[in-house]
Design a protein around this motif. Sequence first.
Motif, PDB file in Angstrom:
ATOM      1  N   LEU A 101       0.818  -1.212   0.000  1.00 29.31           N
ATOM      2  CA  LEU A 101       0.000   0.000   0.000  1.00 29.31           C
ATOM      3  C   LEU A 101       0.852   1.261   0.000  1.00 29.31           C
ATOM      4  CD1 LEU A 101      -2.726  -1.107   2.571  1.00 29.31           C
ATOM      5  CD2 LEU A 101      -3.096  -0.651   0.130  1.00 29.31           C
ATOM      6  N   PHE A 102       1.864   1.303   0.857  1.00 31.91           N
ATOM      7  CA  PHE A 102       2.715   2.488   0.948  1.00 31.91           C
ATOM      8  C   PHE A 102       3.420   2.747  -0.381  1.00 31.91           C
ATOM      9  CE2 PHE A 102       3.546   2.142   5.838  1.00 31.91           C
ATOM     10  CZ  PHE A 102       2.277   2.641   6.093  1.00 31.91           C
ATOM     11  N   TYR A 103       3.910   1.696  -1.003  1.00 23.56           N
ATOM     12  CA  TYR A 103       4.642   1.888  -2.253  1.00 23.56           C
ATOM     13  C   TYR A 103       3.705   2.336  -3.384  1.00 23.56           C
ATOM     14  CZ  TYR A 103       7.914   1.253  -6.065  1.00 23.56           C
ATOM     15  OH  TYR A 103       8.718   1.481  -7.152  1.00 23.56           O
ATOM     16  N   ARG A 104       2.525   1.758  -3.439  1.00 25.31           N
ATOM     17  CA  ARG A 104       1.586   2.102  -4.516  1.00 25.31           C
ATOM     18  C   ARG A 104       0.967   3.482  -4.350  1.00 25.31           C
ATOM     19  NH1 ARG A 104      -0.334  -1.983  -7.800  1.00 25.31           N
ATOM     20  NH2 ARG A 104       0.429  -4.044  -7.267  1.00 25.31           N
ATOM     21  N   HIS A 105       0.657   3.854  -3.106  1.00 28.24           N
ATOM     22  CA  HIS A 105      -0.137   5.066  -2.878  1.00 28.24           C
ATOM     23  C   HIS A 105       0.581   6.156  -2.088  1.00 28.24           C
ATOM     24  CE1 HIS A 105      -3.479   2.735  -4.408  1.00 28.24           C
ATOM     25  NE2 HIS A 105      -3.215   1.801  -3.511  1.00 28.24           N
ATOM     26  N   VAL A 121       2.909   6.847   1.725  1.00 29.46           N
ATOM     27  CA  VAL A 121       2.665   6.653   3.162  1.00 29.46           C
ATOM     28  C   VAL A 121       1.568   7.588   3.654  1.00 29.46           C
ATOM     29  CG1 VAL A 121       3.707   6.826   5.462  1.00 29.46           C
ATOM     30  CG2 VAL A 121       5.003   5.800   3.577  1.00 29.46           C
ATOM     31  N   ARG A 122       1.615   8.836   3.232  1.00 34.02           N
ATOM     32  CA  ARG A 122       0.640   9.823   3.710  1.00 34.02           C
ATOM     33  C   ARG A 122      -0.789   9.438   3.303  1.00 34.02           C
ATOM     34  NH1 ARG A 122       1.568  14.796   5.622  1.00 34.02           N
ATOM     35  NH2 ARG A 122       3.652  14.932   4.720  1.00 34.02           N
ATOM     36  N   ALA A 123      -0.958   8.886   2.118  1.00 31.32           N
ATOM     37  CA  ALA A 123      -2.299   8.590   1.593  1.00 31.32           C
ATOM     38  C   ALA A 123      -2.934   7.342   2.205  1.00 31.32           C
ATOM     39  CB  ALA A 123      -2.230   8.431   0.074  1.00 31.32           C
ATOM     40  N   VAL A 124      -2.134   6.494   2.816  1.00 30.03           N
ATOM     41  CA  VAL A 124      -2.642   5.221   3.345  1.00 30.03           C
ATOM     42  C   VAL A 124      -2.943   5.357   4.830  1.00 30.03           C
ATOM     43  CG1 VAL A 124      -2.083   2.795   3.781  1.00 30.03           C
ATOM     44  CG2 VAL A 124      -1.395   3.874   1.620  1.00 30.03           C
ATOM     45  N   GLY A 125      -4.162   5.031   5.190  1.00 30.57           N
ATOM     46  CA  GLY A 125      -4.551   5.045   6.598  1.00 30.57           C
ATOM     47  C   GLY A 125      -4.337   3.685   7.237  1.00 30.57           C
ATOM     48  N   MET A 126      -4.251   3.690   8.534  1.00 26.88           N
ATOM     49  CA  MET A 126      -4.048   2.436   9.254  1.00 26.88           C
ATOM     50  C   MET A 126      -5.236   1.496   9.057  1.00 26.88           C
ATOM     51  SD  MET A 126      -1.021   2.576  10.383  1.00 26.88           S
ATOM     52  CE  MET A 126      -0.510   1.774  11.910  1.00 26.88           C
ATOM     53  N   ALA A 127      -6.433   2.033   8.854  1.00 23.80           N
ATOM     54  CA  ALA A 127      -7.604   1.186   8.603  1.00 23.80           C
ATOM     55  C   ALA A 127      -7.414   0.401   7.297  1.00 23.80           C
ATOM     56  CB  ALA A 127      -8.867   2.030   8.543  1.00 23.80           C
ATOM     57  N   GLN A 128      -6.791   1.023   6.301  1.00 24.44           N
ATOM     58  CA  GLN A 128      -6.522   0.316   5.043  1.00 24.44           C
ATOM     59  C   GLN A 128      -5.521  -0.817   5.260  1.00 24.44           C
ATOM     60  OE1 GLN A 128      -5.688   4.238   3.086  1.00 24.44           O
ATOM     61  NE2 GLN A 128      -6.364   3.086   1.290  1.00 24.44           N
ATOM     62  N   VAL A 129      -4.528  -0.567   6.095  1.00 25.11           N
ATOM     63  CA  VAL A 129      -3.532  -1.602   6.401  1.00 25.11           C
ATOM     64  C   VAL A 129      -4.213  -2.766   7.119  1.00 25.11           C
ATOM     65  CG1 VAL A 129      -1.418  -2.153   7.657  1.00 25.11           C
ATOM     66  CG2 VAL A 129      -1.625   0.054   6.468  1.00 25.11           C
ATOM     67  N   ILE A 130      -5.061  -2.455   8.070  1.00 26.47           N
ATOM     68  CA  ILE A 130      -5.778  -3.489   8.824  1.00 26.47           C
ATOM     69  C   ILE A 130      -6.613  -4.349   7.876  1.00 26.47           C
ATOM     70  CG2 ILE A 130      -7.681  -3.824  10.475  1.00 26.47           C
ATOM     71  CD1 ILE A 130      -6.480  -1.335  11.987  1.00 26.47           C
ATOM     72  N   GLU A 131      -7.307  -3.692   6.959  1.00 27.47           N
ATOM     73  CA  GLU A 131      -8.141  -4.433   6.005  1.00 27.47           C
ATOM     74  C   GLU A 131      -7.283  -5.295   5.075  1.00 27.47           C
ATOM     75  OE1 GLU A 131     -11.141  -3.574   2.301  1.00 27.47           O
ATOM     76  OE2 GLU A 131     -11.051  -2.095   3.915  1.00 27.47           O
ATOM     77  N   ALA A 132      -6.215  -4.716   4.543  1.00 28.91           N
ATOM     78  CA  ALA A 132      -5.361  -5.455   3.604  1.00 28.91           C
ATOM     79  C   ALA A 132      -4.654  -6.624   4.289  1.00 28.91           C
ATOM     80  CB  ALA A 132      -4.332  -4.520   2.972  1.00 28.91           C
ATOM     81  N   ALA A 133      -4.267  -6.436   5.547  1.00 23.67           N
ATOM     82  CA  ALA A 133      -3.560  -7.485   6.285  1.00 23.67           C
ATOM     83  C   ALA A 133      -4.517  -8.514   6.873  1.00 23.67           C
ATOM     84  CB  ALA A 133      -2.709  -6.869   7.397  1.00 23.67           C
ATOM     85  N   GLY A 134      -5.791  -8.158   6.968  1.00 19.91           N
ATOM     86  CA  GLY A 134      -6.764  -9.076   7.556  1.00 19.91           C
ATOM     87  C   GLY A 134      -6.527  -9.305   9.032  1.00 19.91           C
TER      88      GLY A 134
END
Length: 178
Positions: free
Chosen positions: A20-24, A26-39
């Motif tokens: 996520l960080f590389y594609r979008h 670091v600033r644009a990615v929220g921790m909620a997105q990380v939680i969802e992507a990581a399951g």
Amino acid sequence: MARTPIPGTRDNILSAASDLFYRHGVRAVGMAQVIEAAGCGKNLLYRHFPSKAHLAAAYLTLVRARRDTAIEAALTTADDPAGQLIALVTEVADLVRSPEYRGCAFRNHLTEFPGEDDEPARVARSYLRDTRAQVDRLVAELGKPARDADRIWLLIGGLHGDPAQAPVAIEWVTELVR
């Protein structure tokens, strides 16, 4: 009763965040997105990475380890400093021509967070400083002037902006060191 974390959970979270960080960015990615992507759950994420800065530093440290390995492999293909400089530029040229390439993770981070002096910024600056020192060392071993190291560093930096210039960069570094 607390649950025992599944082995590899930290790596799974870091992998999801890294993508996520590389594609979008670091600033644009929220921790909620990380939680969802990581399951994973919020508590589990924060158990491994107490803050987004900790997660960003781990991401950049992971990228650095991969880059260091790739550069070391490229350098071992040549026995002399001239060949190693050509191999280094060729490795970067090959990287930027990859369809997945979205820019240098370290430069991207420093562009997103100019002037920051937190752990992620220190990891990014350290990588760039160490890579530049490697170029400087190889140029010095060739007995070439320091401005040639500047030129090679500009070639490498320019590759991050335009992958179509990869063959030109390899040609120029070859002319410069021969």
